[in-house]
Design an enzyme around this catalytic site. Sequence first.
Site, mmCIF file in Angstrom:
data_model
loop_
_atom_site.group_PDB
_atom_site.id
_atom_site.type_symbol
_atom_site.label_atom_id
_atom_site.label_comp_id
_atom_site.label_asym_id
_atom_site.label_seq_id
_atom_site.Cartn_x
_atom_site.Cartn_y
_atom_site.Cartn_z
ATOM 1 N N ASP A 43 -6.735 -1.180 0.436
ATOM 2 C CA ASP A 43 -7.382 -2.460 0.726
ATOM 3 C C ASP A 43 -6.473 -3.181 1.726
ATOM 4 O O ASP A 43 -5.283 -2.875 1.836
ATOM 5 C CB ASP A 43 -7.519 -3.252 -0.570
ATOM 6 C CG ASP A 43 -8.075 -4.643 -0.350
ATOM 7 O OD1 ASP A 43 -9.080 -4.786 0.370
ATOM 8 O OD2 ASP A 43 -7.486 -5.600 -0.894
ATOM 9 N N ASP A 100 -6.592 -7.101 2.656
ATOM 10 C CA ASP A 100 -6.206 -8.475 2.349
ATOM 11 C C ASP A 100 -5.480 -8.570 1.011
ATOM 12 O O ASP A 100 -5.996 -8.134 -0.020
ATOM 13 C CB ASP A 100 -7.432 -9.378 2.330
ATOM 14 C CG ASP A 100 -8.155 -9.382 3.679
ATOM 15 O OD1 ASP A 100 -7.556 -8.940 4.669
ATOM 16 O OD2 ASP A 100 -9.321 -9.822 3.726
#
Length: 270
Positions: free
Chosen positions: A16, A18
């Site tokens: 991922d 963020d």
Amino acid sequence: MAATTAPPGRTAAFFDLDKTIIAKSSSMAFSRPFLAGGLISRRSVLRSTYAQFVFALGGADHDQMEKIRGFMSTLVAGWDVATVREIVADTLHHIVDPLVYDEAVELIEQHKAQGRDVVIVSTSGTEVVEPIGAMLGADMVVATRLEVVEGKYTGEIEYYAYAEEKARAIEELAALRGYDLAECYAYSDSITDVPMLEAVGHSFAVNPDKELRKVATTNDWPVLSFEKPVALRSRVQLAAKPTIAALAVGGVVAVGGVLWANSRKKRLEA
């Protein structure tokens, strides 16, 4: 760190973006450059700042993410795509450098040294994720794609890389590239990425929100704490990775195109 010696066969590490690789929302981090470029108003910057504050407090839940998605879709309607890409390219290092976790960069380097593909899987838009992926030396990215008509965003979303869709994207990539998912790795901070983490054999919670921490404890997933920022321009090994242009015409667009086409086909068949 978390990675071990790469096993025989093809494997990948899925990250991922963020709050896993960088410390805030990658899309909203560019709100001030977009203001300076004449794309948004000061009021929109304030709304972006508030959304970022909610995100930073411990992770936006599903309902909050849907509100943020709606806000961002409305915000970009009518924007010129070339202008957005130019602003991102011109301000990328200035915006992203102070936000990237050193621990994440080291982990990416370790996975690549052990022969794994590195894939960034992000809900943020491709216009932001692709150049960040190139800067980090990622092999591919999967990201949200906005509809474009005559060089401008319509405000509609063609492909939304979120929650269960991230897991489906990983499974499709595994089928396309021959990954053994049982030997692959995944890293995320958010409860909404549990399907992505469950899709692989080696799952890690990074700076997890409260709900993901509970799931990680239940499933015996290691919890990693990333805290140290890094200036990527000082890391020579990353400078030699593929350029933004090379990545955009290669794996990144091919992956996004295939996943979007498959998603559209499924919607039509439903």
